[in-house]
Design a protein around this motif. Structure first.
Motif, PDB file in Angstrom:
ATOM      1  N   GLU A   8       0.814  -1.166  -0.022  1.00 48.68           N
ATOM      2  CA  GLU A   8      -0.102   0.354  -0.097  1.00 48.68           C
ATOM      3  C   GLU A   8       0.944   1.248  -0.022  1.00 48.68           C
ATOM      4  O   GLU A   8       2.225   1.064   0.207  1.00 48.68           O
ATOM      5  CB  GLU A   8      -0.932   0.043   1.254  1.00 48.68           C
ATOM      6  CG  GLU A   8      -0.378   0.449   2.439  1.00 48.68           C
ATOM      7  CD  GLU A   8      -1.310   0.687   3.710  1.00 48.68           C
ATOM      8  OE1 GLU A   8      -2.580  -0.116   3.547  1.00 48.68           O
ATOM      9  OE2 GLU A   8      -1.130   1.286   4.379  1.00 48.68           O
ATOM     10  N   TRP A  53       7.203   2.497  -4.261  1.00 54.57           N
ATOM     11  CA  TRP A  53       6.117   1.728  -5.218  1.00 54.57           C
ATOM     12  C   TRP A  53       6.224   1.958  -6.460  1.00 54.57           C
ATOM     13  O   TRP A  53       6.875   2.815  -7.152  1.00 54.57           O
ATOM     14  CB  TRP A  53       4.635   2.864  -4.835  1.00 54.57           C
ATOM     15  CG  TRP A  53       3.449   2.391  -5.337  1.00 54.57           C
ATOM     16  CD1 TRP A  53       3.052   2.831  -6.519  1.00 54.57           C
ATOM     17  CD2 TRP A  53       2.508   1.532  -4.798  1.00 54.57           C
ATOM     18  NE1 TRP A  53       1.747   2.157  -6.821  1.00 54.57           N
ATOM     19  CE2 TRP A  53       1.750   1.590  -5.687  1.00 54.57           C
ATOM     20  CE3 TRP A  53       2.461   0.860  -3.670  1.00 54.57           C
ATOM     21  CZ2 TRP A  53       0.288   0.866  -5.450  1.00 54.57           C
ATOM     22  CZ3 TRP A  53       1.503   0.105  -3.314  1.00 54.57           C
ATOM     23  CH2 TRP A  53       0.223   0.011  -4.294  1.00 54.57           C
ATOM     24  N   ARG A 135      -5.050   6.640   0.117  1.00 48.37           N
ATOM     25  CA  ARG A 135      -4.339   5.364   0.374  1.00 48.37           C
ATOM     26  C   ARG A 135      -4.753   4.502  -0.848  1.00 48.37           C
ATOM     27  O   ARG A 135      -6.000   4.442  -1.170  1.00 48.37           O
ATOM     28  CB  ARG A 135      -4.631   4.545   1.816  1.00 48.37           C
ATOM     29  CG  ARG A 135      -3.800   3.548   1.901  1.00 48.37           C
ATOM     30  CD  ARG A 135      -4.016   2.824   3.379  1.00 48.37           C
ATOM     31  NE  ARG A 135      -5.445   2.389   3.506  1.00 48.37           N
ATOM     32  CZ  ARG A 135      -6.083   2.604   4.604  1.00 48.37           C
ATOM     33  NH1 ARG A 135      -5.660   3.484   5.497  1.00 48.37           N
ATOM     34  NH2 ARG A 135      -7.411   2.399   4.770  1.00 48.37           N
ATOM     35  N   SER A 137      -4.190   0.301  -2.073  1.00 45.19           N
ATOM     36  CA  SER A 137      -3.953  -1.036  -1.294  1.00 45.19           C
ATOM     37  C   SER A 137      -4.146  -1.898  -2.411  1.00 45.19           C
ATOM     38  O   SER A 137      -5.066  -1.746  -3.071  1.00 45.19           O
ATOM     39  CB  SER A 137      -4.574  -1.196  -0.013  1.00 45.19           C
ATOM     40  OG  SER A 137      -4.586  -0.361   0.834  1.00 45.19           O
TER      41      SER A 137
END
Length: 141
Positions: A8, A53, A135, A137
């Motif tokens: 996440e 990420w 957020r 995820s």
């Protein structure tokens, strides 16, 4: 799963989220939400570097908390979610729109396509100034 292992990514953005509420793309040069688009991309870029990420193709959840000084933001949930969803998707696919005004920010993406969003949560909280949290995820299988 994200190849780098991050499941996440979460970050805060000052101001209001970009609103998707007209035919003209928010990513277009000179759009009235240009500032909020840039703020979202900048925050996503910083968070992406911090957690390692990389763009994902798996199904995802999108969680958004809007903080509003008056208790009620000027836009509605569906337009904010649509704006955030569009801005954070991959923008490298062939498009007729020139995104060069975004500079390196045109490469910021958390997922390939906002069609990957399978779960959404949205809430509004009272706050001293406008801001929001995002957020994303990765969902299991």
């Amino acid at each position: 799963m994200n190849p780098d292992g991050a499941l996440e990514i979460a970050f805060d953005v000052p101001g209001w989220p970009p609103l998707k509420n007209e035919a003209k793309s928010m990513l277009a040069a000179g759009h009235k939400h240009h500032g909020s688009v840039r703020a979202l991309l900048e925050a996503a870029a910083v968070a992406s570097r911090q957690v390692g990420w990389t763009i994902v193709s798996a199904d995802i959840a999108l969680d958004v908390v809007v903080r509003a000084p008056a208790g009620r933001p000027p836009g509605d949930a569906t337009n904010y979610l649509g704006g955030i969803g569009d801005v954070l998707q991959d923008k490298s696919h062939p498009t007729s729109m020139d995104l060069s005004h975004l500079g390196a920010l045109q490469e910021v993406a958390l997922y390939v396509d906002d069609r990957q969003i399978r779960r959404v949560t949205y809430s509004v909280e009272l706050a001293a100034s406008a801001s929001y949290s995002v957020r994303v995820s990765i969902l299991d299988g």
